[in-house]
Design an enzyme around this catalytic site. Structure first.
Site, PDB file in Angstrom:
ATOM      1  N   ARG A  42       0.894  -1.307   0.052  1.00 23.95           N
ATOM      2  CA  ARG A  42      -0.001  -0.080  -0.055  1.00 23.95           C
ATOM      3  C   ARG A  42       0.760   1.137  -0.027  1.00 23.95           C
ATOM      4  NH1 ARG A  42      -2.701   4.038   0.490  1.00 23.95           N
ATOM      5  NH2 ARG A  42      -4.418   4.548   1.905  1.00 23.95           N
ATOM      6  N   TYR A  62     -22.794  10.188   3.091  1.00 25.93           N
ATOM      7  CA  TYR A  62     -21.574  10.647   2.943  1.00 25.93           C
ATOM      8  C   TYR A  62     -21.300  12.052   2.297  1.00 25.93           C
ATOM      9  CZ  TYR A  62     -19.405   6.544   4.836  1.00 25.93           C
ATOM     10  OH  TYR A  62     -18.972   5.544   5.761  1.00 25.93           O
TER      11      TYR A  62
END
Ligand code: CP3
Length: 358
Positions: A41, A152
């Site tokens: 990552r 959201y």
């Protein structure tokens, strides 16, 4: 099946068909619980990682290799379509989605143009094409359901009380329905493109729908989520409708047009089967906290989940919500092995003893 799927147990089970062994995958099986994820990552936004198809394909494959799960779930995020059309949404590390200028007024609808998946999210489709070359299990595509994405966009970030979302819904239902229509279109375009690129099935995440009453869900949310399933019917792929805290909504979620519903850990699968009248396949529902408590509890509780699933013909083992980042991958692996080795027998025994009792 669109690619060389050798193990199609998850597809069969999601269609409500019996399977010789119980298929299993985990929501959030890719991600921070895996050391190999933390190793690859890149620093910075998860959205930059998602934009790298080779890296995203690798991250998608990591849990399939490690656990031997029966499905891969695309490494992406529910906010990707809104991000890709330039709404101004990001993912903050350790926090979740954040919006620079939250959705407030009629004018804000203009910021939600149609998604053109081939150009706006070409990287997602490229990731799927790489994966379909590699995978021997089905690839699950996904999208956020209109309500959860709206929450959201309106709150501007994760919320505990959903005050702004409920305010908009109740004070301006006309604008609410327009927003929900835009967001169902985004989900339809995104999911349609994922299926065309090679996803074998999809899950619609309405993670936060459980904050609503059954009546409000019916009036304000169900028509829009149901429109997503209806629009994708002609693709002929199974679908899973998932949310948390949905005990009061499960009957409606099972009538949405999806072939399966995801069940959280607040009720037994037996109860879920009763609530849904057995008309869809079930997925779930081990409490993810059991993985943190330890091996013995995780296995014992997984056995209870399997026994509780006995009445559902189509059944996919999963957690009730996503893998927690602190989870020990060794314990998740032992749960997968248990489900594969003993799942069918535990279900069979439970079905027999339930028959005996009647
Ligand atoms: O393995 C998988 O399940 C596939 C990948 C996946 C991600 N997000 C990657 C991700 C999936 C299916 C999602 C869906 C998603 N994203 C949902 C619905 C599922 C659910 O949990 O109910 C929601 C609500 C989001 C929004 C979102 N994105 C949140 C709340 C977070 C967590 C913030 C944090 O850092 O804890 C994200 C970020 C995110 N999406 C991560 C991952 C692996 C973690 C952050 C990272 O690695 O940088």
């Amino acid at each position: 099946m669109s690619h060389k799927v050798i193990n199609d147990l998850v597809v069969k089970a999601a269609q409500g068909k019996p399977t010789p062994s119980v298929p299993v995958w985990f929501m959030r099986q890719a991600g921070r619980s895996l050391p190999e994820y933390r190793a690859v990552r890149k620093r910075g936004s998860i959205l930059d990682t998602i934009k790298d198809p080779h890296l995203s394909a690798e991250i998608t494959l990591q849990p399939v290799r490690r656990y031997g799960v029966d499905a891969a779930i695309l490494y992406s995020d529910i906010i990707v379509p809104a991000f890709a059309i330039g709404f101004g949404i990001e993912v903050a590390e350790g926090k979740g989605p954040v919006v620079q200028q939250p959705f407030r007024r009629e004018d804000d609808l203009a910021r939600l143009r149609d998604l053109e998946p081939e150009t706006d999210t070409s990287y997602v489709l490229e990731t799927i094409k790489i994966l379909t070359e590699e995978l021997k299990v089905p690839l699950i595509g996904f999208a956020g359901a209109p309500f959860t994405v709206a929450s959201y966009l309106i709150e501007g970030g994760p919320s505990r009380s959903y005050i702004k979302t409920k305010s908009l819904m109740r004070s301006n239902p006309t604008l609410w329905h327009k927003l929900m229509e835009r967001l169902s279109q985004l989900a339809i375009s995104s999911l349609g493109s994922q299926i065309s690129a090679g996803a074998s099935m999809y899950q619609l995440f309405d993670s936060w729908a459980g904050i609503l009453s059954p009546a409000e869900y019916r009036a304000m949310v169900a028509p829009h989520s149901n429109a997503v399933f209806r629009a994708l019917e002609d693709k002929n792929v199974p679908s899973i409708h998932f949310g948390v805290g949905t005990t009061g909504l499960l009957d409606q979620m099972a009538s949405s047009g999806s072939t399966a519903v995801g069940v959280d850990d607040r009720i037994s699968l037996e109860e879920a089967n009763r609530l849904t009248g057995g008309k869809v396949a079930l997925q779930g529902n081990l409490d993810p906290v059991n993985i943190l408590i330890g091996q013995d509890i995780a296995i014992a509780e997984s056995k209870k989940v399997l026994a509780s699933s006995a009445k559902s013909v189509g059944y996919i083992f999963n957690l009730g919500h996503g893998v927690l980042p602190e989870s020990d991958p060794g314990i998740l692996k032992s749960v997968v092995d248990l489900v594969h080795d003993q799942g069918a027998a535990i279900r069979e025994n439970a079905a027999q003893s339930q028959l005996g009792v009647q």
